[in-house]
Design an enzyme around this catalytic site. Structure first.
Site: not given
Length: 340
Positions: A134, A159
C-alpha cells in the site's frame, strides 16, 4: 497456468481473478466473505465473474472456495492439494481508520494471513508470489513523488505498519528460500465495483442523496487516485515478471528474488478537485462539512512509477474525470438493481 487469488470477492481481487480466467488460466479464488462491508456486494462480484465466464464458455477456469487466510491448517491443505504455480495475494483487512478501532482484525488477516500464504508458497514450490502492499507505507513523507527506494520506516497507522511488515516478511522468504516475491504499493484505487468504505463510494452516495459530506483537513489533502482497470493491468503484467529469472532486471543485488513496485496514476489530485469530478459525473452539487485532519491519515500520496514502466512498459494513465464518470454510472445502476 494455475493461480490462487486471495480476496477473490474483493474489489481488486475479483477483477484480477476474472481477467486471469478470461485469459484461459485456471484460477482458484478464496475469500472469507466477512462483514467489514456488505457481503452482498462481494457475492455480486462473484456472480459477475460467473456471468462473464459463462458468456465465453470458460466457466471451468474459475472455482471459488470460502476460506479464511488466517486458518493455518486450511491454507496448508489448500496449497498441498491444489499445487498452484503462481499466487496473487490480495486478501487483507483494509482501511486506515478501521484499524484504530479494530487492531486485532489486522493482525489476523494481514500478518497471520500473509504468513500462511508465504508458508504455502515455500512448501509447494510456487513460481511467483505477487502481494498487495500500500502507498500508506510512505507515511507523511514530504518528498514527492514517492519512490520505491525511499525509506518507509515511519508508518502512521496500524494498517500501514502491517503492510510494511508484509514487505519485510516477503523479503525474508525471498532471501532464505529463493521464493520470488513482488509487492505492489497500490495508490487509492477507485472505479466500478469499488468498496463502500472508500471516499468515492461514500461521497457519491451522500451527494446523490443530498446529504452533507465530511471533508477532512478542510479539503487540503491530495491523493493519487488510480483507476481499477489500470491497477489490474499492472498486476497482470507484473505477475509475468518473475524476480530472479534470467531476463528480469534485479532490484536488489543481495536479494534478486525480491521486488517492490508502486502502482499509481502519477498525478495527485486535490480533494476539492476529486469532489468536483463527482459533482460533474452526478450532475449534483455537494454539501460540505469541513473538518480537521483525522488520526492515521496522510496529507498526500504521489507515485513514482518509473520502475513499473521499466519492468512492464505500462503505467496507469486513466484521467480522474473519465474514471469517475464510469464509477458514478456503475454506482447508479448497482443501486437501482439492489433496490429492486
Amino acid at each position: 497456468m494455475k493461480f490462487l487469488v486471495t480476496g477473490a470477492a474483493g474489489f481488486i481481487g475479483s477483477k484480477v481473478a476474472e481477467e486471469l480466467a478470461l485469459q484461459g488460466h485456471h484460477v482458484v479464488g478464496i475469500d472469507n466473505l466477512n462483514d467489514y462491508y456488505d457481503p452482498a456486494l462481494k457475492q455480486a462480484r462473484l456472480e459477475r465473474i460467473a456471468a462473464r465466464l459463462s458468456e465465453t464458455g470458460q466457466q471451468s477456469c474459475f472455482r471459488f472456495i470460502r476460506l479464511d487466510i488466517a486458518d493455518r491448517q486450511a491454507m496448508a491443505d489448500l496449497f498441498a492439494t491444489e499445487q498452484f504455480e503462481r499466487v496473487i495475494h490480495l486478501a487483507a483487512q483494509a482501511g486506515v481508520r478501521y484499524s484504530i478501532d479494530n487492531p486485532m482484525a489486522y493482525v489476523d488477516s494481514n500478518l497471520v494471513g500473509m504468513m500462511t500464504v508465504l508458508e504455502g508458497c515455500r512448501h509447494n514450490k510456487v513460481q511467483h508470489l505477487v502481494y498487495a502492499s500500500s502507498s500508506s507505507v510512505y507515511g507523511n513523507q514530504q518528498k514527492v513523488p514517492f519512490s520505491e527506494t525511499d525509506p518507509v520506516d515511519t508508518p502512521i497507522s496500524l494498517y500501514a505498519a502491517t503492510k510494511k511488515a508484509n514487505e519485510l516478511m516477503a523479503h525474508t522468504y525471498s532471501h532464505l528460500y529463493q521464493l520470488p516475491t513482488t509487492g505492489l504499493r497500490f495508490f487509492t484505487v477507485y472505479g466500478p465495483w469499488g468498496r463502500p468504505d472508500m471516499a468515492p463510494w461514500k461521497f457519491t452516495k451522500a451527494i446523490l442523496e443530498g446529504k452533507t459530506i465530511d471533508v477532512y483537513n478542510h479539503g487540503q489533502l491530495q491523493r493519487d487516485f488510480t483507476y481499477i482497470d489500470d491497477i489490474v493491468e499492472g498486476v497482470l503484467r507484473i505477475q509475468d515478471q518473475v524476480p530472479g529469472s534470467a531476463h528480469y532486471p534485479t532490484q536488489l543485488a543481495d536479494n534478486p528474488h525480491y521486488a517492490i513496485y508502486n502502482i499509481g496514476n502519477n498525478q495527485p489530485v486535490a480533494l476539492e478537485d476529486f469532489i468536483a469530478a463527482i459533482e460533474q459525473a452526478a450532475g449534483v452539487k455537494a454539501q460540505k462539512n469541513y473538518l480537521p485532519m483525522q488520526a492515521g491519515d496522510v496529507y498526500q500520496t504521489y507515485a513514482d512509477v518509473a520502475l513499473l514502466q521499466q519492468a512492464t512498459a505500462f503505467y496507469p494513465s486513466t484521467a480522474l474525470v473519465a474514471g469517475m464518470q464510469q464509477f458514478v454510472g456503475w454506482f447508479l445502476q448497482y443501486q437501482a438493481q439492489a433496490a429492486g
